[in-house]
Enzyme design. Structure first.
Site, PDB file in Angstrom:
ATOM      1  N   GLU A  35      -2.308  -1.406  -5.278  1.00 55.48           N
ATOM      2  CA  GLU A  35      -1.201  -0.573  -5.750  1.00 55.48           C
ATOM      3  C   GLU A  35      -0.967   0.589  -4.789  1.00 55.48           C
ATOM      4  O   GLU A  35       0.172   0.936  -4.472  1.00 55.48           O
ATOM      5  CB  GLU A  35      -1.469  -0.050  -7.161  1.00 55.48           C
ATOM      6  CG  GLU A  35      -2.405   1.113  -7.179  1.00 55.48           C
ATOM      7  CD  GLU A  35      -2.793   1.666  -8.524  1.00 55.48           C
ATOM      8  OE1 GLU A  35      -2.466   1.066  -9.554  1.00 55.48           O
ATOM      9  OE2 GLU A  35      -3.477   2.708  -8.518  1.00 55.48           O
ATOM     10  N   ASP A  48       0.756  -4.963 -10.582  1.00 56.44           N
ATOM     11  CA  ASP A  48       1.606  -3.846 -10.155  1.00 56.44           C
ATOM     12  C   ASP A  48       1.523  -3.651  -8.642  1.00 56.44           C
ATOM     13  O   ASP A  48       2.524  -3.322  -7.992  1.00 56.44           O
ATOM     14  CB  ASP A  48       1.261  -2.566 -10.910  1.00 56.44           C
ATOM     15  CG  ASP A  48      -0.164  -2.089 -10.668  1.00 56.44           C
ATOM     16  OD1 ASP A  48      -1.031  -2.926 -10.335  1.00 56.44           O
ATOM     17  OD2 ASP A  48      -0.425  -0.884 -10.822  1.00 56.44           O
TER      18      ASP A  48
END
Lengths: 527, 61
Positions: A237, A295
């Site tokens: 991320e 994500d």
């Protein structure tokens, strides 16, 4: 959206299909639709002619595959998989050049004229969504129950009650059309500014000093973003966030370093996703767990696709597309009636429930990925994700937890077993991404704004326990405060970007990264 | 032939739809009617998806 027109072979040529299509169109017009789309995977000329006789015009995206049938000079791509590659949205309030969307398929307009009801705040779009069950057409040798023809169509957002769908779906749709249309039709629909460069800000979205400070503090020369509060580990991320910021700052050198380290260090065997963590203190292999973090993959794909467009680098675009395809392939599941995003490829599908992280729904990235890899699943993912966020609100303030459990058999979501039932460091990104996508007035984002401005708190708390209605005994770090400023402003309160914390206020990587993202979101949601 | 009656699907059409699904996916996992009932009811009640059925050669089920 009409799909799954099926007539038993013994009962064809008797008008069943035509009659049902006619009834479907009549029902759509009666509900205020002004355009109906029909998805078909059929390669049969006779089937296409049948749909034309029933009042549909041929549209479609060009196909490079041999054998694709031609339809009035425009190709109609055969669908390789069972789900029709088709979805559309029309916003009558926008210039034609920016609104119509057609992917593979056929569409019909009532009386050949776009209809505009104009009853919903001057914006009365019909958003049509694939229901995504059994795709295909009746000419694939399917057998139907004698005497039956099934036509299903689904309309979303033709009332003001579902504005959340409309905004996101229109966003998705606006990102889709141009590449999907061939020749002159594409030219007619091309936005005044190319989509690929539309998102590139004309001026720096961050103060150069802010980006330089982040690079100096948290990015090593080899391109690794260091989580200074967690033993110097790195996450996919963080790599994605930094890549996105580098792209936005037109900092190709930093982008390349970040991407190079990510490619070399975090690849996974067998797919285009990335391992979620690098731990420098680990013995032996420092990537101990090859599971991904969705994500991170979404953010990296978003950054790559933007970078490919900005720097005219098809290699970057291809990498972004590969990740997007694997997100759809490996990380999207049907749970009950809804499509959900798995937080990772492994470990989140339990016997009776599926665990979801609401903050992994990176709504502003979805239109970009959907344009790059058109598929109805993006639309469902966005719409069902918003629906989920509306249901996943707990405690006094109506906030989402960091981790959520969805019963497989349907029913209400609950805070996930095994995690604290908190609105905390993960879930703070829910209002961030909603505001970034122009959805700052969504109930869950507005709830977060109310929580952070609750006068009972001397300053925004770092977290809230959603089962006890208690809050942390300490204040939120500056990165969360930056999101709070954004959320409050986008929920309708007054605010100015000058009120936002800066990188200098951050004590660690995470807070600094959230600060950068909040600045980007502020900029993007005002332009 | 008399024009078929086109109507919205009803709860009692469930078995016909299950049969249809089975015809479309002959190698797939058999759908149990009792398991399909809540999904069918939810589909019909959603207000977003409309299933149309013509009755030209008798009812569906």
């Amino acid at each position: 959206m009409i799909e799954n027109v099926v007539t038993h072979a013994d009962h064809r040529r008797r008008g069943f299909g035509r009659r049902v299509l006619q009834a479907a169109l009549e029902a759509a017009w009666a509900r205020g639709c002004y355009e109906v789309m029909l998805a078909t995977g059929s390669r049969w000329e006779a089937t296409l002619r049948f749909y034309e006789r029933a009042g549909f015009e041929c549209g479609g995206k060009p196909s490079s595959r041999p054998g694709a049938p031609e339809c009035q000079g425009r190709s109609l791509a055969p669908v390789q998989h069972r789900q029709p590659r088709l979805f559309a949205a029309v916003d009558p309030g926008r210039p034609r050049a920016q609104r119509a969307v057609v992917a593979t398929g056929i569409h019909a307009r009532r009386d050949g004229v776009r209809r505009q009801r104009g009853t919903v705040s001057g914006l009365a779009p019909l958003v049509m969504q694939c229901t995504g069950v059994e795709g295909g057409s009746g000419d694939l040798g399917w057998r139907a129950t004698p005497g039956t023809v099934n036509v299903r169509f689904r309309t979303v957002c033709n009332s003001g009650a579902m504005t959340f769908d409309r905004r996101v779906l229109l966003g998705l749709a606006s990102a889709l059309p141009v590449a999907a249309l061939p020749g002159r039709q594409a030219a007619a629909l091309r936005p005044s500014r190319p989509v690929a460069t539309r998102a590139v800000a004309p001026e720096a979205p961050l103060k150069p000093t802010e980006w330089e400070a982040f690079c100096a503090r948290y990015i090593l020369p080899e391109g690794r973003v260091v989580d200074t509060a967690n033993g110097g580990i790195s996450h996919s991320e963080g790599q994605g966030w930094a890549m996105l910021c580098a792209e936005r700052m037109d900092d190709r050198a930093s982008f390349d370093r970040l991407l190079d380290w990510t490619r070399r260090t975090l690849p996974r065997p067998g797919d285009a996703l990335f391992a979620w963590r690098y731990r420098p203190e680990a013995r032996g292999n420092k990537v101990e767990d090859t599971n991904n973090a969705t994500d991170g993959d979404l953010m990296i794909a978003w950054a790559l696709l933007r970078a490919g467009a900005r720097w005219q680098d098809p290699g970057l675009t291809a990498e972004g597309k590969a990740i997007a395809r694997d997100i759809l392939r490996l990380l999207v599941r049907q749970v009950g009636e809804d499509v959900v995003l798995l937080p990772g490829a492994r470990g989140f599908e339990q016997h009776g429930y599926v665990v979801v992280n609401p903050s992994y729904y990176t709504f502003p990235a979805l239109p970009v990925l959907a344009r790059a890899v058109p598929d109805p699943l993006w639309l469902r993912l966005a719409a069902d994700g918003l629906k989920l966020l509306r249901r996943a609100r707990f405690g006094r303030w109506g906030l989402p937890p960091d981790w959520l459990a969805l019963p497989r058999g349907g029913g209400a979501p609950i805070p996930a077993p095994g995690w604290p039932p908190r609105f905390s460091y993960d879930a703070v990104r829910v209002p961030l991404y909603l505001a970034w996508a122009g959805l700052g007035r969504e109930p869950v984002a507005a709830s977060a704004a109310r929580f952070w401005t609750d006068p009972r708190h001397p300053s925004p708390p770092a977290w809230a326990d959603l089962s006890q209605d208690t809050v942390s005994p300490y204040a939120a770090p500056s990165g969360v405060r930056a999101i709070a400023r954004l959320a409050v402003a986008r929920a309708g309160a007054e605010g100015a970007a000058t009120d936002m914390p800066s990188i200098a206020d951050a004590n660690d990587y995470y807070s600094a990264a959230l600060t950068l993202l909040a600045h980007l979101a502020w900029r993007d949601s005002t332009t | 032939m008399q024009d078929p009656l086109v109507r919205g699907a009803r709860q009692q059409d469930q078995q016909g739809v299950v049969d249809l699904y089975r015809h479309l996916h002959p190698e797939g996992v058999p759908l149990m009617s009792e398991a399909a009932a809540p999904a069918w009811a939810a589909l019909l009640g959603s207000g977003l998806t409309h299933v149309l059925c013509p009755e030209g050669a008798g009812p569906m089920a």
